[in-house]
Motif scaffolding. Structure first.
Motif, short mmCIF file in Angstrom:
data_model
loop_
_atom_site.label_atom_id
_atom_site.label_comp_id
_atom_site.label_asym_id
_atom_site.label_seq_id
_atom_site.Cartn_x
_atom_site.Cartn_y
_atom_site.Cartn_z
N THR A 155 0.81 -1.19 0.02
CA THR A 155 -0.06 0.00 0.25
C THR A 155 0.64 1.32 0.02
O THR A 155 0.50 2.19 -0.55
CB THR A 155 -0.71 0.12 1.24
N ARG A 156 1.81 1.39 0.72
CA ARG A 156 2.82 2.24 0.69
C ARG A 156 3.41 2.68 -0.63
O ARG A 156 3.60 3.80 -0.97
CB ARG A 156 4.05 2.06 1.85
N MET A 157 3.90 1.58 -1.29
CA MET A 157 4.52 1.47 -2.38
C MET A 157 3.67 2.49 -3.57
O MET A 157 3.97 3.17 -4.29
CB MET A 157 4.99 0.41 -2.94
N LEU A 158 2.34 1.83 -3.71
CA LEU A 158 1.39 2.66 -4.57
C LEU A 158 0.93 4.15 -4.17
O LEU A 158 1.12 4.77 -4.99
CB LEU A 158 0.31 1.47 -4.21
N VAL A 159 0.55 4.09 -2.86
CA VAL A 159 0.32 5.30 -2.46
C VAL A 159 1.51 6.49 -2.63
O VAL A 159 1.27 7.53 -3.00
CB VAL A 159 -0.26 5.51 -1.15
N GLU A 160 2.66 6.14 -2.17
CA GLU A 160 3.85 7.35 -2.08
C GLU A 160 4.26 7.70 -3.38
O GLU A 160 4.60 8.64 -3.74
CB GLU A 160 4.59 6.78 -0.97
N GLN A 161 4.34 6.52 -4.25
CA GLN A 161 4.87 6.65 -5.42
C GLN A 161 4.06 7.63 -6.18
O GLN A 161 4.57 8.47 -6.90
CB GLN A 161 5.35 5.64 -6.17
N HIS A 162 2.86 7.27 -6.20
CA HIS A 162 1.78 8.18 -6.89
C HIS A 162 1.81 9.76 -6.53
O HIS A 162 1.85 10.48 -7.19
CB HIS A 162 0.42 7.62 -6.84
N ALA A 163 1.72 9.88 -5.09
CA ALA A 163 1.84 10.91 -4.62
C ALA A 163 3.31 11.85 -4.85
O ALA A 163 2.99 13.15 -5.05
CB ALA A 163 1.68 10.80 -2.92
N VAL A 164 4.11 11.41 -4.92
CA VAL A 164 5.43 11.97 -5.04
C VAL A 164 5.61 12.57 -6.37
O VAL A 164 6.15 13.60 -6.74
CB VAL A 164 6.81 11.11 -4.47
N ARG A 165 5.13 11.91 -7.31
CA ARG A 165 5.07 12.31 -8.70
C ARG A 165 3.96 13.36 -8.80
O ARG A 165 4.51 14.26 -9.64
CB ARG A 165 4.62 10.96 -9.39
N LYS A 166 2.87 13.36 -8.10
CA LYS A 166 1.85 14.46 -8.13
C LYS A 166 2.22 15.92 -7.64
O LYS A 166 1.98 16.99 -8.13
CB LYS A 166 0.56 13.85 -7.50
N VAL A 167 3.20 15.74 -6.74
CA VAL A 167 3.56 17.08 -6.17
C VAL A 167 4.57 17.70 -6.65
O VAL A 167 5.00 18.96 -6.38
CB VAL A 167 4.01 16.62 -4.50
N ALA A 183 13.25 10.90 -10.41
CA ALA A 183 14.37 10.62 -9.36
C ALA A 183 13.54 10.28 -7.97
O ALA A 183 14.05 9.34 -7.18
CB ALA A 183 15.27 11.50 -9.35
N ALA A 184 12.54 11.12 -7.65
CA ALA A 184 12.00 11.20 -6.37
C ALA A 184 11.09 9.82 -6.35
O ALA A 184 11.18 9.26 -5.29
CB ALA A 184 11.00 12.06 -6.28
N VAL A 185 10.44 9.42 -7.44
CA VAL A 185 9.93 7.90 -7.26
C VAL A 185 10.76 7.06 -7.29
O VAL A 185 10.21 6.16 -6.40
CB VAL A 185 8.95 7.95 -8.67
N GLU A 186 12.03 6.98 -7.74
CA GLU A 186 12.98 5.95 -7.52
C GLU A 186 13.20 5.82 -6.32
O GLU A 186 13.63 4.55 -5.70
CB GLU A 186 13.94 6.02 -8.69
N ILE A 187 13.66 6.72 -5.62
CA ILE A 187 14.27 6.94 -4.38
C ILE A 187 13.12 6.53 -3.34
O ILE A 187 13.57 5.73 -2.28
CB ILE A 187 14.69 8.32 -3.92
N VAL A 188 11.85 6.83 -3.66
CA VAL A 188 10.71 6.43 -2.69
C VAL A 188 10.67 4.82 -2.92
O VAL A 188 10.77 4.20 -1.71
CB VAL A 188 9.56 7.05 -2.99
N HIS A 189 10.61 4.37 -3.80
CA HIS A 189 10.67 3.00 -4.30
C HIS A 189 11.96 2.30 -3.48
O HIS A 189 11.66 1.35 -2.68
CB HIS A 189 10.68 2.88 -5.68
N GLN A 190 12.95 2.74 -3.64
CA GLN A 190 14.17 1.98 -2.77
C GLN A 190 14.09 2.29 -1.39
O GLN A 190 14.39 1.29 -0.54
CB GLN A 190 15.35 2.96 -3.17
N HIS A 191 13.49 3.20 -0.68
CA HIS A 191 13.37 3.58 0.50
C HIS A 191 12.43 2.62 1.17
O HIS A 191 12.50 1.97 2.10
CB HIS A 191 12.91 4.92 0.81
N VAL A 192 11.14 2.46 0.55
CA VAL A 192 10.26 1.75 1.11
C VAL A 192 10.52 0.22 0.99
O VAL A 192 10.34 -0.65 1.70
CB VAL A 192 8.69 1.90 0.31
N ASP A 193 11.32 -0.41 -0.35
CA ASP A 193 11.85 -1.52 -0.41
C ASP A 193 12.63 -2.25 0.81
O ASP A 193 12.60 -3.25 1.37
CB ASP A 193 12.34 -1.70 -1.80
N TRP A 194 13.57 -1.12 0.86
CA TRP A 194 14.47 -1.40 2.00
C TRP A 194 13.91 -1.50 3.43
O TRP A 194 14.24 -2.38 4.12
CB TRP A 194 15.59 0.03 2.13
N PHE A 195 12.71 -0.93 3.60
CA PHE A 195 11.95 -0.92 4.91
C PHE A 195 11.55 -2.26 5.04
O PHE A 195 11.31 -2.92 5.85
CB PHE A 195 10.96 0.36 4.99
#
Length: 237
Positions: free
Chosen positions: A107-119, A216-228
């Motif tokens: 859920t985090r991956m879906l919501v956060e990657q979508h949100a960071v692209r929108k902002v 770049a923001a989307v990729e970093i969020v992906h790595q961050h949540v995946d690491w978590f």
């Protein structure tokens, strides 16, 4: 006041109004609410670990109330999935399951990657707020306040989601708050050295937002949540 900021105040306060405190202090909430807050905060900051059996008598004594509001509070916490009630025995604090971790991460991956692209492009207000939260998290990490750092971590990500402008997604993300905090505190206690990586990745997300680089923001969020997700499962990377 923002939801995560209210929760930050809750987590940083030793008590809302201790029994026997001065009459000049803020009036105490109802007894059931005090028990609810006491137990919930204990579960989230790991004073009550998964597998701990809590009894009504012990909780009533700890909070300074009768057993009736204790039962009411425990019923609320059972609905939220933090405990399981066993008649005449007490309440078992439920451990975090592998399925729960998987569901939260997905859920985090879906919501956060979508949100960071929108902002993107990010507003000056959002940038300033994220800078404030990052500075606070650095201070908490330096002071060894891992529970506080976990709360601020959630606020950092929630601020981005909220700024995406989708109220339904924001409410969905807020519903994950307790589960994320519980996992986040556990990870920070198990791997206190890893908070430096969290801070570095938060800085990278902020830098990408400053430059308007959505991908770049989307990729970093992906790595961050995946690491978590790997740390939450006990897979140290």
């Amino acid at each position: 006041m923002r939801t995560c900021c209210i929760y930050a105040v809750l987590m940083s306060s030793p008590s809302l109004a201790a029994p026997g405190s001065s009459s000049l202090t803020v009036k105490q909430p109802p007894a059931a609410d005090r028990v609810y807050t006491h137990v919930k905060q204990g579960v989230l900051d790991r004073r009550y670990e998964g597998g701990t059996l809590l009894t009504e008598g012990e909780l009533a004594e700890a909070v300074g109330v009768s057993r009736t509001p204790v039962r009411e509070a425990l019923l609320r916490l059972e609905v939220e999935g933090l405990i399981r009630l066993y008649p005449k025995k007490g309440a078992l604090v439920l451990p975090v399951s592998s399925q729960e971790i998987a569901d939260v991460v997905e859920t985090r991956m879906l919501v956060e990657q979508h949100a960071v692209r929108k902002v993107v492009p990010a507003s000056p207000t959002l940038i300033a707020r994220l800078e404030e939260l990052l500075a606070r998290q650095k201070e908490q990490a330096a002071a060894g306040d891992l529970a506080g750092a976990a709360v601020t971590d959630r606020c950092f990500h929630a601020e981005i989601v909220r700024s995406g402008g989708n109220e339904i997604l924001s409410r969905l993300y807020d519903q994950l708050r307790d589960r994320q905090l519980r996992m986040g505190v556990a990870i920070m206690h198990a791997h206190p050295d890893r908070i430096a990586k969290t801070l570095t990745e938060h800085e990278a997300i902020l830098a990408a937002l400053r430059t308007g680089d959505a991908e770049a923001a989307v990729e970093i969020v992906h790595q961050h949540v995946d690491w978590f997700s790997h740390l939450a499962r006990g897979e140290v990377r």
